[in-house]
Scaffold this motif. Structure first.
Motif, PDB file in Angstrom:
ATOM      1  N   ASN A 599       0.802  -1.222   0.000  1.00  0.00           N
ATOM      2  CA  ASN A 599       0.000   0.000   0.000  1.00  0.00           C
ATOM      3  C   ASN A 599       0.837   1.277   0.000  1.00  0.00           C
ATOM      4  O   ASN A 599       0.301   2.362   0.050  1.00  0.00           O
ATOM      5  CB  ASN A 599      -0.939   0.012   1.202  1.00  0.00           C
ATOM      6  CG  ASN A 599      -2.002  -1.049   1.058  1.00  0.00           C
ATOM      7  OD1 ASN A 599      -2.936  -0.903   0.284  1.00  0.00           O
ATOM      8  ND2 ASN A 599      -1.831  -2.158   1.763  1.00  0.00           N
ATOM      9  N   TYR A 600       2.180   1.102   0.018  1.00  0.00           N
ATOM     10  CA  TYR A 600       3.039   2.287   0.057  1.00  0.00           C
ATOM     11  C   TYR A 600       4.036   2.255  -1.095  1.00  0.00           C
ATOM     12  O   TYR A 600       4.491   1.191  -1.510  1.00  0.00           O
ATOM     13  CB  TYR A 600       3.790   2.354   1.390  1.00  0.00           C
ATOM     14  CG  TYR A 600       2.868   2.665   2.543  1.00  0.00           C
ATOM     15  CD1 TYR A 600       2.602   3.986   2.890  1.00  0.00           C
ATOM     16  CD2 TYR A 600       2.264   1.644   3.252  1.00  0.00           C
ATOM     17  CE1 TYR A 600       1.742   4.281   3.934  1.00  0.00           C
ATOM     18  CE2 TYR A 600       1.390   1.931   4.305  1.00  0.00           C
ATOM     19  CZ  TYR A 600       1.136   3.252   4.640  1.00  0.00           C
ATOM     20  OH  TYR A 600       0.281   3.546   5.660  1.00  0.00           O
ATOM     21  N   LEU A 601       4.369   3.448  -1.606  1.00  0.00           N
ATOM     22  CA  LEU A 601       5.369   3.581  -2.657  1.00  0.00           C
ATOM     23  C   LEU A 601       6.440   4.551  -2.178  1.00  0.00           C
ATOM     24  O   LEU A 601       6.185   5.397  -1.314  1.00  0.00           O
ATOM     25  CB  LEU A 601       4.734   4.149  -3.924  1.00  0.00           C
ATOM     26  CG  LEU A 601       3.758   3.263  -4.681  1.00  0.00           C
ATOM     27  CD1 LEU A 601       3.106   4.064  -5.798  1.00  0.00           C
ATOM     28  CD2 LEU A 601       4.456   2.033  -5.254  1.00  0.00           C
ATOM     29  N   ILE A 602       7.624   4.421  -2.765  1.00  0.00           N
ATOM     30  CA  ILE A 602       8.711   5.349  -2.425  1.00  0.00           C
ATOM     31  C   ILE A 602       9.041   6.154  -3.678  1.00  0.00           C
ATOM     32  O   ILE A 602       9.216   5.580  -4.764  1.00  0.00           O
ATOM     33  CB  ILE A 602       9.955   4.569  -1.958  1.00  0.00           C
ATOM     34  CG1 ILE A 602       9.595   3.814  -0.669  1.00  0.00           C
ATOM     35  CG2 ILE A 602      11.128   5.508  -1.729  1.00  0.00           C
ATOM     36  CD1 ILE A 602      10.559   2.727  -0.316  1.00  0.00           C
ATOM     37  N   ALA A 603       9.101   7.469  -3.523  1.00  0.00           N
ATOM     38  CA  ALA A 603       9.357   8.322  -4.679  1.00  0.00           C
ATOM     39  C   ALA A 603      10.768   8.082  -5.194  1.00  0.00           C
ATOM     40  O   ALA A 603      11.737   8.131  -4.436  1.00  0.00           O
ATOM     41  CB  ALA A 603       9.166   9.787  -4.294  1.00  0.00           C
ATOM     42  N   GLY A 604      10.899   7.781  -6.480  1.00  0.00           N
ATOM     43  CA  GLY A 604      12.199   7.560  -7.075  1.00  0.00           C
ATOM     44  C   GLY A 604      12.847   8.857  -7.520  1.00  0.00           C
ATOM     45  O   GLY A 604      14.008   8.879  -7.917  1.00  0.00           O
ATOM     46  N   GLU A 605      12.090   9.922  -7.506  1.00  0.00           N
ATOM     47  CA  GLU A 605      12.595  11.224  -7.926  1.00  0.00           C
ATOM     48  C   GLU A 605      11.727  12.282  -7.248  1.00  0.00           C
ATOM     49  O   GLU A 605      10.648  11.963  -6.728  1.00  0.00           O
ATOM     50  CB  GLU A 605      12.484  11.367  -9.450  1.00  0.00           C
ATOM     51  CG  GLU A 605      11.063  11.151  -9.950  1.00  0.00           C
ATOM     52  CD  GLU A 605      10.969  11.058 -11.464  1.00  0.00           C
ATOM     53  OE1 GLU A 605      10.770  12.114 -12.074  1.00  0.00           O
ATOM     54  OE2 GLU A 605      11.081   9.954 -12.019  1.00  0.00           O
TER      55      GLU A 605
END
Lengths: 835, 134
Positions: A599-605
Motif C-alpha cells: 500500500n506504500y510507494l517510495i518516490a524515485g525522484e
C-alpha cells in the motif's frame, strides 16, 4: 489472541434487543386492548432498553471492524486493514446482517422521536414498531433452536464459518487481513446512499403504523392528519436515496447509465411510487373524506412492498436476474414468514373494519379536484404495477415449480427498452396531471374559467417545446409528447408559485415538487432518448463469414501515443496513472518504487506540480494498488482540451471492475469507460541487434529512434561506482506522435567484464540494451526487444441534459420537505383533536 | 352504473392490459436447439440460454476467438442439454468470461450463429469468500 468477549457481548445485546422488542410489543398490545396504563409503564422502558441494545450492537460491530478483528467473519469478509475509516463505516452495512442492523437502527431512531409525540396513538403505533423490530432483529439473532436456524449473527467467528484446513491445525488462527470491501462499493456515495435509502425504507413504517392504528382504534379518518408530514418526509428521503443510488451507478458502474431496471432497483422504486399515490389520496381524504379506503390500501401496500422487496433481494430468489442481490443466507423462509404475517395482519384488520371506513361519493366530473388527484394516484399505482410484474418473474417461476409446473419465463431481453417503452406513457400522464393539478387545487374550476386558466400556459409551453423540437433532433413521438407535457407542467406550476407569492402565502411544496418531477422527466427523456455512443465505428466487419450484415461496433481501440479522430475530437491515450492518498491529481507509477508494504510507494525522484515540489525523493506515499487510471485526452480542433481518467480496479477476490470518468458540463456529459485493457504482463520478442551511430536514426517497434549522446556516469541508481569501473549511459530518444520518449540503457565495465543494464518503456513496448560499444566508429550495437504497445478499448457516450435529472431530484427533496414542514406546523397550530 | 364503477373498471382494464403486454414481452429460458427451431420458424424473439464455455479434458477453454481488432469475440458454448454452439458477441470480451462457471447469453439465432446482445456471467466466489488464502 482472539477477542472473544466483545463478540459475545455484541451477541448478548442482540438477544436483549430481541427479547425487549417482544416484551414491548406484547405490553403495547395489552395496553391498547385493556386500556390499562400499567402496561404502558412496562412497554415504554422495554422499548428504551431495546433502543439502547440496538445502539450497543451497532457500536460493537463498528468497534470490531475499526480494530481489524479478523477473527470475526463479518469483519474478515467485508473489511480489510488498510481501508480508510469512512469505508470501514460502509463495511458496517455492506453485508446482509449489517444492512438489517442499519434498518433496525433507523426504526429505533424514528421510534424514539415519535414516542414523545404520539399521545393517544402511542399504544397501537408503538406496537407496530416493536412488532416489526422483533421480526427484524430475529434476522440477525443467530440462534439455533431444535435444528432451526433463526437469523444470522454478525458476530460469528471466521473459524466457525469458513471451512479451511488451517483451523484444524491451529484453532486460534486469526487471518492477517480481511478480504476487503467490494471495490464497487468503495465510492463516497456508498457512505451516504445506503443510510439515506434505509432511512426512507425504515420511515415507511410510520404511515403504515398510523393506518393500522387508525383501523385498530376505529379512527379510520383521523389517522391521516398526523401521518401526513411523516408520509411526505418518507417520500422525500426515499426518493433522494433512490436517486443517490442511480447517481452512484452512473459514476461507478459501466452499463452506461443511471437506471438499469434491475430487480433491486425496481423493488425499491415500486413502494416509493405507491406511497406517492397514497400521499395524494390522503390529501383529498383529509380535505373531503373521499378516497379513504384507497389511502389506507396504498399506504399499507407501500409497507408490504418494502417487505416484499426485502424478500426479493435477500432470499436469493432473483439469482441470475440481478447484478446486486445479496447472497442467500438461508433465511428465505424466515423472510417469507415475515412477509406473510404482516400481510395477513393488515388484511384482517382491514376487512374487520372495512365498513367503518367513511365513504363519500366522489364527484367524478372533469372539474373536480378530487377526481383528478385520484386519477393521478391511479397512474402512479399502475406504473408501479407494471414494474413489479416482470420483476416478480423469478417468484412466479419458483411458485410454479413448487406446484410441479415447469416454468421458464425470463425477464425481458432488453430490460431498459421494455420498461421505458411503457413507463413513458405513465410519465406523460404524470406530467400532464402535475401541471393541471395545481390549478384545480388552488382555485375552483368551472367551465367558464377553463379557457382563461389554461390558454396562457398551453400557448407558452407549446411555443417553448416547438423551439426545442426544432433544435433537439428528437423525433420519437412519445418523447416529444412527454417533453411538451413536462414543459407545460413547469410553466403551470411556476405560474401557481408566482400567484401564491403575490398573495404572500407560503411557498407551495406541491408546486415545487411538481416542477421538480417535470425537470427530472425532461432530464430522463434527453439523457436516454438522445444518449449517443460516440465511440461508434462502422468497421466493415461482419458477424461471421457466412453473414453479410455489417455491424457497428460501439468501442474504439486506442493505442498509446497514437491519436485518432472521434466525433469531432482528437482522442489520445497517454498511459496508466495512479492516485495517491493526500495528493491531488494523477501520477505515473514509474516515478515511484515499490516498498515492502504493497500500500506504500517510495518516490524515485522529486515530483513537481506546476514547478512546485510536492514530493521529495525517497518520500513514502500511500496509495491503493488496486486502482489504475487510464489517461485519455479529448482535444477539439480549436485547441480546447480535457482529460478523462477512466478507472480499472483489480481486486483479486472480486475480479476486475471498470468505472467511467465523466466530463461534466451543463448541457451534456461526456461519459467514458474502458472496456478492455492490455495485459500488463508483457511478452517480449527475441532480441534484434541494431548498429546505431550517434545522431543517426533507427527503428524500434515501428518508432523512429536515435542515440542523442552518451554520458559517462559516476553512480548507478544513487550507488557510486567502484574504483576502476567505467560506466556510460546512452541517451536515446524515441519520436512519438505526441511527444518524445527517453530510454537510457547503461553499459558498465567492471574487472574487464561488461555488464549491461537495459532500459525500457513498457507502454511503448520497447526495451533497449547496449550490447557493445565500437569506439572507432562512434557506434553502438544495441539489442532491441519489442512487445505489444499499451492500448485500451474504450466506449464513450454523450448524455445531454442529464443534469436536469439531478437538479430535479434536489428540488424534489426540497419540495417534499417544505410540504412536510407545513403539515407539521399545521399539526402544532391546530391540534383540534388530540393526536 | 355509478361513475366510480366505470372508473374502477377502466383501471382494472389497464392493469389487465399491462399484464398482457408484459407477458408478451417476457423472454424465456430455452436450449440452443429450441432457440434454433424458433429462429427457423421465423420467430426472432430474444431468448435466454444458460450454459458454460466449452472446455477440453484439462479444463482449458476451447474455441475462444477474439476478433483481430479485439472489439468483438466469438466462443463455443455448451448449453444444459450438452448442445455445442458458436456464439458471437459484438462487444470486447468481458474480462470475467474466462473464469466464469456459468454463462447466460441473451439474443437470437442468425443463420447458424447465435448472436448475443447481452451476456450475464456467474463467477466463482465473486461476492462471498469461501476459503482463506494464506
Amino acid at each position: 489472541m482472539q477477542h472473544l468477549l466483545i463478540g459475545k457481548l455484541g451477541h448478548l445485546f442482540v438477544i436483549i434487543a430481541f427479547v425487549s422488542a417482544v416484551v414491548a410489543a406484547y405490553a403495547y398490545f395489552k395496553a391498547e386492548s385493556t386500556k390499562n396504563d400499567y402496561w404502558k409503564s412496562i412497554a415504554r422502558p422495554a422499548f428504551i432498553i431495546h433502543s439502547l441494545s440496538i445502539f450497543s450492537v451497532v457500536f460493537v460491530l463498528f468497534y470490531i471492524i475499526q480494530n481489524n478483528f479478523f477473527e470475526y467473519h463479518y469483519v474478515w469478509s467485508h473489511s480489510s486493514r488498510y481501508l480508510p475509516v469512512y469505508y470501514k463505516v460502509s463495511a458496517l452495512w455492506e453485508g446482509q446482517e449489517g444492512s438489517f442492523l442499519l434498518w433496525i437502527f433507523w426504526h429505533v431512531v424514528l421510534g424514539l422521536i415519535l414516542l414523545r409525540t404520539l399521545g393517544s396513538w402511542e399504544s397501537t403505533i408503538m406496537f407496530v414498531f416493536a412488532f416489526v423490530q422483533a421480526f427484524l432483529v430475529s434476522m440477525v439473532l443467530g440462534v439455533v433452536i431444535f435444528n432451526l436456524k433463526i437469523g444470522s449473527s454478525p458476530f460469528l467467528l471466521t473459524a466457525d464459518v469458513i471451512n479451511a484446513p488451517i483451523f484444524d491445525i491451529n484453532p486460534d488462527f486469526i487471518p492477517e487481513d480481511g478480504s476487503g470491501l467490494n471495490p464497487l462499493l468503495q465510492n463516497y456515495w456508498m457512505v451516504i446512499h445506503p443510510p439515506t435509502l434505509f432511512l426512507g425504507f425504515a420511515a415507511t413504517i410510520i404511515p403504515f403504523a398510523f393506518a393500522i392504528g387508525g383501523l385498530w382504534t376505529k379512527r379510520t379518518l383521523e389517522w391521516i392528519k398526523p401521518a401526513m408530514p411523516w408520509t411526505l418526509f418518507t417520500i422525500a428521503v426515499l426518493g433522494l436515496g433512490i436517486v443517490m443510488g442511480a447517481y452512484w451507478a452512473y459514476e461507478t458502474l459501466n452499463f452506461g447509465g443511471y437506471w438499469n431496471w434491475d430487480p433491486v432497483e425496481n423493488a425499491i422504486l415500486v413502494p416509493w411510487l405507491v406511497l406517492i399515490g397514497g400521499m395524494h389520496t390522503m390529501l383529498i381524504a383529509k380535505k373531503n373524506g373521499s378516497a379513504v379506503k384507497t389511502s389506507i390500501i396504498l399506504v399499507i401496500a407501500a409497507f408490504i412492498l418494502v417487505l416484499y422487496s426485502t424478500f426479493l433481494t435477500r432470499s436469493g430468489i432473483l439469482g441470475d436476474s440481478s447484478v446486486h442481490s445479496f447472497t442467500d443466507l438461508g433465511l428465505s423462509g424466515q423472510l417469507l414468514i415475515y412477509l406473510i404475517v404482516f400481510l395477513a395482519f393488515s388484511l384482517i384488520l382491514l376487512f374487520k373494519n372495512w365498513k367503518l371506513i367513511p365513504t363519500t361519493n366522489m364527484e367524478i366530473t372533469s372539474y373536480s379536484r378530487d377526481f383528478w388527484i385520484f386519477i393521478g394516484a391511479s397512474i402512479l399505482a399502475l406504473s408501479a404495477f407494471q414494474v413489479i410484474i416482470p420483476t416478480s418473474f423469478p417468484v412466479f417461476n419458483a411458485i410454479l415449480s413448487n406446484l410441479g409446473i415447469q416454468s421458464n419465463i425470463a425477464p425481458p431481453a432488453d430490460q431498459v427498452m421494455f420498461y421505458s417503452r411503457i413507463q413513458i406513457w405513465f410519465g406523460l400522464g404524470i406530467a400532464i396531471l402535475s401541471g393541471t393539478g395545481q390549478y384545480f387545487w388552488w382555485r375552483k374550476m368551472e367551465k367558464k374559467n377553463l379557457f382563461s386558466t389554461f390558454a396562457l400556459p398551453i400557448v407558452i409551453s407549446l411555443a417553448i417545446s416547438t423551439l426545442i423540437m426544432a433544435t433537439s433532433g428528437i423525433y420519437e413521438i412519445s418523447y416529444l409528447l412527454l417533453l411538451t407535457a413536462a414543459i407545460f407542467s413547469i410553466v403551470a406550476n411556476s405560474q401557481t408559485l408566482l400567484r401564491l407569492k403575490k398573495k404572500k402565502s407560503n411557498l407551495s411544496g406541491g408546486a415545487v415538487s411538481h416542477i421538480a418531477i417535470a425537470l427530472m422527466l425532461i432530464g430522463i427523456v434527453y439523457s436516454s432518448g438522445k444518449s449517443k455512443v460516440v465511440s461508434l465505428n462502422n468497421s466493415g466487419m461482419v458477424y461471421s463469414n457466412d453473414l453479410p450484415d455489417e455491424i457497428n461496433k460501439e468501442n474504439i481501440l486506442l493505442f498509446i501515443d497514437q491519436p485518432i479522430e472521434m466525433a469531432g475530437y482528437t482522442l489520445s491515450y497517454s498511459g496508466r496513472k495512479i492516485k495517491l492518498d493526500n495528493y491531488k491529481g494523477y501520477f505515473s507509477k514509474d516515478q515511484f518504487k515499490e516498498s515492502a508494504n504493497i500500500n506504500y510507494l517510495i518516490a524515485g525522484e522529486a515530483i513537481y506540480i506546476d514547478s512546485v515540489k510536492i514530493i521529495e525523493i525517497n518520500d513514502t506515499v500511500k496509495y491503493n494498488p488496486e486502482n489504475t487510471y487510464y489517461k485519455v485526452g479529448y482535444k477539439r480542433p480549436n485547441g480546447q482540451e480535457f482529460h478523462l481518467f477512466p478507472r480499472l480496479q483489480e481486486n483479486p477476490s472480486m475480479g476486475n471492475v471498470v468505472s467511467p470518468s465523466i466530463k461534466r458540463s451543463f448541457f451534456q456529459d461526456m461519459y467514458t469507460h474502458v472496456t478492455v485493457v492490455a495485459n500488463e504482463e508483457k511478452e517480449w520478442s527475441e532480441t534484434e541487434e541494431v548498429e546505431a551511430v550517434i545522431g543517426e536514426t533507427f527503428f524500434a517497434n515501428d518508432y523512429v529512434a536515435a542515440i542523442e549522446r552518451f554520458d559517462r556516469i559516476e553512480q548507478i541508481d544513487g550507488i557510486p561506482l567502484q574504483e576502476g569501473d567505467v560506466a556510460v549511459k546512452a541517451h536515446i530518444t524515441i519520436q512519438g506522435k505526441t511527444k518524445d520518449f527517453i530510454i537510457e540503457p547503461i553499459y558498465l565495465i567492471r574487472d574487464n567484464f561488461a555488464a549491461r543494464i537495459p532500459d525500457e518503456n513498457e507502454e511503448l513496448g520497447i526495451r533497449i540494451t547496449v550490447n557493445t560499444i565500437i569506439p572507432e566508429k562512434n557506434a553502438f550495437i544495441l539489442g532491441i526487444n519489442t512487445a505489444q504497445k499499451d492500448y485500451i478499448i474504450l466506449k464513450a457516450i454523450e448524455k445531454p441534459f442529464i443534469n436536469l435529472l439531478w437538479i430535479g431530484t434536489i428540488l424534489l427533496t426540497i419540495g417534499f420537505l417544505l410540504a412536510a414542514l407545513r403539515r407539521w406546523k399545521e399539526l402544532k397550530l391546530n391540534p383540534a383533536k388530540p393526536i | 352504473m355509478k361513475k366510480s364503477h366505470i372508473l374502477g373498471i377502466v383501471i382494472i382494464a389497464i392493469a389487465v392490459m399491462i399484464i398482457i403486454i408484459t407477458a408478451g414481452d417476457a423472454s424465456t429460458y430455452v436450449s440452443f436447439n429450441e432457440a434454433k427451431g424458433m429462429a427457423e420458424n421465423g420467430n426472432n424473439k430474444k431468448i435466454h440460454v444458460v450454459g458454460q464455455l466449452k472446455k477440453d479434458s484439462d479444463g482449458h477453454i476451447e474455441g475462444m476467438e477474439p476478433s483481430e481488432d479485439l472489439l468483438s469475440v466469438s466462443f463455443q458454448m455448451i448449453d444444459n442439454n450438452n448442445t455445442i454452439q458458436r456464439v458471437y458477441y459484438n462487444e470486447p470480451m468481458p474480462p470475467d468470461l474466462i473464469r466464469s462457471e456459468q454463462v447466460v447469453v441473451i439474443g437470437s439465432f442468425s443463420e447458424d450463429v447465435f448472436i448475443a446482445d447481452k451476456i450475464l456471467l456467474k463467477c466463482p466466489s465473486k461476492y462471498q469468500e469461501e476459503t482463506i488464502n494464506l
